[in-house]
Design a protein around this motif. Sequence first.
Motif, PDB file in Angstrom:
ATOM      1  N   ARG A 133       0.893   1.786  -4.548  1.00 15.84           N
ATOM      2  CA  ARG A 133       0.461   2.666  -3.453  1.00 15.84           C
ATOM      3  C   ARG A 133       0.826   2.023  -2.130  1.00 15.84           C
ATOM      4  N   CYS A 134       0.736   2.865  -1.147  1.00 17.03           N
ATOM      5  CA  CYS A 134       1.027   2.413   0.190  1.00 17.03           C
ATOM      6  C   CYS A 134      -0.121   1.537   0.686  1.00 17.03           C
ATOM      7  N   ASP A 135       0.170   0.513   1.502  1.00 17.40           N
ATOM      8  CA  ASP A 135      -0.935  -0.279   2.047  1.00 17.40           C
ATOM      9  C   ASP A 135      -1.149  -0.025   3.540  1.00 17.40           C
TER      10      ASP A 135
ATOM     11  N   ASN B 226      14.814  -9.129  -6.559  1.00 16.46           N
ATOM     12  CA  ASN B 226      15.120 -10.538  -6.773  1.00 16.46           C
ATOM     13  C   ASN B 226      14.895 -10.869  -8.243  1.00 16.46           C
TER      14      ASN B 226
ATOM     15  N   PRO C  29      14.403 -13.608 -10.774  1.00 21.54           N
ATOM     16  CA  PRO C  29      14.088 -15.037 -10.663  1.00 21.54           C
ATOM     17  C   PRO C  29      15.019 -15.877 -11.518  1.00 21.54           C
TER      18      PRO C  29
ATOM     19  N   GLY D 249       4.629 -13.453 -10.649  1.00 19.14           N
ATOM     20  CA  GLY D 249       4.642 -13.005  -9.255  1.00 19.14           C
ATOM     21  C   GLY D 249       3.300 -12.444  -8.828  1.00 19.14           C
TER      22      GLY D 249
ATOM     23  N   SER E 250       3.192  -6.494  -5.058  1.00 18.93           N
ATOM     24  CA  SER E 250       3.483  -5.711  -6.270  1.00 18.93           C
ATOM     25  C   SER E 250       2.683  -6.249  -7.450  1.00 18.93           C
ATOM     26  N   GLY E 251       2.656  -7.575  -7.618  1.00 17.15           N
ATOM     27  CA  GLY E 251       1.884  -8.164  -8.704  1.00 17.15           C
ATOM     28  C   GLY E 251       0.404  -7.877  -8.533  1.00 17.15           C
TER      29      GLY E 251
ATOM     30  N   GLN F 114      -1.117  -5.517  -6.890  1.00 15.27           N
ATOM     31  CA  GLN F 114      -1.478  -4.106  -7.115  1.00 15.27           C
ATOM     32  C   GLN F 114      -1.449  -3.750  -8.597  1.00 15.27           C
TER      33      GLN F 114
ATOM     34  N   ARG G 178       2.792 -18.715  -8.783  1.00 14.04           N
ATOM     35  CA  ARG G 178       3.350 -19.901  -8.122  1.00 14.04           C
ATOM     36  C   ARG G 178       2.624 -20.129  -6.796  1.00 14.04           C
ATOM     37  N   THR G 179       2.478 -19.056  -6.018  1.00 11.18           N
ATOM     38  CA  THR G 179       1.784 -19.197  -4.730  1.00 11.18           C
ATOM     39  C   THR G 179       0.658 -18.167  -4.667  1.00 11.18           C
TER      40      THR G 179
ATOM     41  N   ARG H  86       2.994 -11.681   3.913  1.00 12.62           N
ATOM     42  CA  ARG H  86       2.413 -10.346   3.989  1.00 12.62           C
ATOM     43  C   ARG H  86       1.075 -10.313   3.234  1.00 12.62           C
TER      44      ARG H  86
ATOM     45  N   LEU I 177       1.059 -22.152 -11.653  1.00 11.37           N
ATOM     46  CA  LEU I 177       2.338 -22.834 -11.889  1.00 11.37           C
ATOM     47  C   LEU I 177       2.508 -24.078 -11.015  1.00 11.37           C
ATOM     48  N   ARG I 178       1.671 -24.224  -9.998  1.00  7.04           N
ATOM     49  CA  ARG I 178       1.747 -25.446  -9.189  1.00  7.04           C
ATOM     50  C   ARG I 178       1.219 -26.631 -10.013  1.00  7.04           C
TER      51      ARG I 178
ATOM     52  N   THR J  31       8.711 -10.109  -8.815  1.00  5.30           N
ATOM     53  CA  THR J  31       9.260 -11.279  -8.132  1.00  5.30           C
ATOM     54  C   THR J  31       9.952 -10.968  -6.807  1.00  5.30           C
TER      55      THR J  31
ATOM     56  N   PHE K 117      12.029  -9.367  -3.513  1.00  7.94           N
ATOM     57  CA  PHE K 117      13.314  -8.797  -3.086  1.00  7.94           C
ATOM     58  C   PHE K 117      14.116  -9.815  -2.275  1.00  7.94           C
TER      59      PHE K 117
END
Length: 534
Positions: free
Chosen positions: A54-56, A147, A149, A183, A187-188, A190, A207-208, A327, A348-349, A377, A379
Motif C-alpha cells: 500500500r501507499c505510505d 536489486n 542480491p 530484506g 516492502s519487507g 509491509q 541485515r539492517t 526511508r 544477519l549482523r 531487497t 532497487f
Amino acid sequence: MTDGRVHDVLVVGAGFAGLYAVHASRAAGLDVVCLEAGDGVGGTWYFNRYPGARCDVESVDYSYSFDEQLQNDWPWSERYATQPEILAYLEHVADRFGLREHVRLGTRVDAAEFDESASAWTVRTAAGEEHSARHLLFATGSLSAPNKPRIPGIDEFAGETYYTARWPDPHPSLAGKRVGVIGTGSSGIQSVPLLAEEAASLTVFQRTANYSVPALNRRLTDADQARIRAEYPERRRRARLSGGGSPHVPYPKRAAECTPEEREAALEEGWRAGGVLFGKTFPDQYTDLESNDHARRFAERKIRELVEDPQTAEDLIPTDHPLGTKRICTDSGYFEAFNHPHVALVNLRRDPLVRITPDGAETRGGHHPLDVLVCATGFDAMTGALTRIDIRGPRGARLAETWAEGPVTYLGLQVPGFPNLFTVNGPGAPSVLSNMVLTAEQQVDWILRFVREADARGATQVEPRDDAAEKWTAHVQEAADATLFPRAESWYLGANIPGKPRRFMPYVAGLGAYTARCEEIRDGGYEGFLLTTR
Ligand code: NAP
C-alpha cells in the motif's frame, strides 16, 4: 518495425508520471506516444503486487490534482490505499482521459540514440521496434529497477523465489510452506504480517533494522469523503508549498525548546496520528541530532513494548542511522508478527548469511530449511532504470558512462550532452523525498511549457549548460549535507548497490522550494539552458 512518425514527445513508462505526461502532452496539442514495459498501465503499482503493498502517503494526497472532477469523484476507500485500489485508480485515469490509445504496453525500451541532424531521438525496444520523437521523457520511476542480491547460491535455490517488486499475478499460495524473507525495508516490513498469516513458518533475514511507525490505516467514511472534498483546494495548495508534498504541519517548536513532558506528548501525538510523518514531528528532526534522538528513543521504547521477546526486540531496533534517514517505514502489525511462534527473526549482523542452498538459507549459525524465498531487497534506485537503458547522446556519450561518478543533472530535469531528454522524478529533483504524484505533475508541466517555448523560439534542441548542471548537482549535495540524511548508508546515496558511486540523489529542500526555483529559472528566460537551432 517502426510507426514511421517523428512524434513530438515519446514518454517511457506509464505509471503516475508517464500517464500524466501523456495527458498533459495531448492537452498541450503535442503528438505523444508512450512505451510501457508492463502488460498494463500503473508502473510501480502494476509490478509491486506483494501482499500488504500500500501507499505510505495518504491516498487523498498521493493522487492526481490536475483534474478537480477526478479528485472529487474518486472515493478512496482507505486512508492508505492498497496496491489493487491504486492500480484501479490509474486504470480509471487511463480510460477516463482516453490515454490508452497512446500507450503501447509490453514494450520495453532497451536503447535510445539522438540524431543531431534531425534533432530527434530514436528508441529501440526489446522486440526490435523503433520509435522516434523530438523529445524523450523518461518517466521510468525512481524505484523500478529491482536489486537482485549478490548472495552465493541464490540461483540454485530449488524452491520458489519471488521478488516483492515483481510479485506474480495471481498470488501464489504459501499455505503450508516454509517462507524466508530477505530484506526489511518498506516492502519487507509491509509484507511480513501478511506472509506470516499465510505461511506455515516465516523466517525474516534482517541485515539492517529499520524504523517503522504503525500506519493506523482505516476506512474512510462518507463524512471523511465530504470533509476531504470541501478541504481539497486548500489541502493541495499547502501540499504544493510544503517540503514533502503533503499538508503536514510540524510541532510549532523545536525539540530543544520543549520541556521533557511537552516533547513526550508531541511525540505520542505524532505516533498516534500514524504513518511516516512521525519522522517530521519536530521541525528540526532531520537537521538536529539531539532532536532526532528524542524521536529515535521514543520509537525504540515502542518497539520494546510491541515485541514480547527481549532479544528479538533489541535485534529489531536500528543502531546505525538517525530515525528517518533511511526511508522510515509504516506498517500494520510488523513488530507484533514476531510474537507468533512460527515467525523468527535472524539478525544477519550477528549471524551472517553464508549462502542460499537448494533447500534453504545457510547462516553461520546453521541451516534454515525453506520452500519459498522472498527477496524484498530493494532497487537500484533513482538511476538504475535509466542506466540500464543504452542511452546515447549526439556526440556518442553514453548516459551510464557520463554518470559513472554519480548522476549530474540540472534541476533533476536534464543532463548536459543529452539534448531534448528529460527525466521526471529523477536524481536532483525532490522525487522520493516528496509526494511523487505532485512532483510529477509539477515537473511535467514545467517540461512541456519549456518544450513549447523552444518551439515558439524555433529552437530544435534544448539542453543544460555544463556549469549549470554541475552547480545544481553540488547544491543538491550541499542541501543534503546540511541535514542528517548522509549519516545513513541508504539507497538515497546509492549505498545499497555494491560499487555504485556515492552521491546524494534526491533534492532535500522539498517541493515548495524546488517549484519556486524552477519557476524563477523559467521566468528568467530559462537561465542555464541552451536553446539551439540545427
Ligand atoms: P529497501 O528499503 O532498499 O530495502 C531492501 C532491504 O533488503 C534492506 O533491508 C536491505 O538491507 C536488504 N538487502 C538487500 N540486499 C541484501 C543482501 N544481499 N543480504 C541481506 N539483505 C539485503 O527496499 P524496499 O523495501 O523495496 O523499499 C525501497 C523504497 O521503496 C522505500 O524506501 C520506499 O521509498 C519505497 N516503498 C514504498 C512503499 C510504500 O509506499 N508503502 C512500499 C515499498 C517500498 P540493508 O538495509 O542492510 O541494505
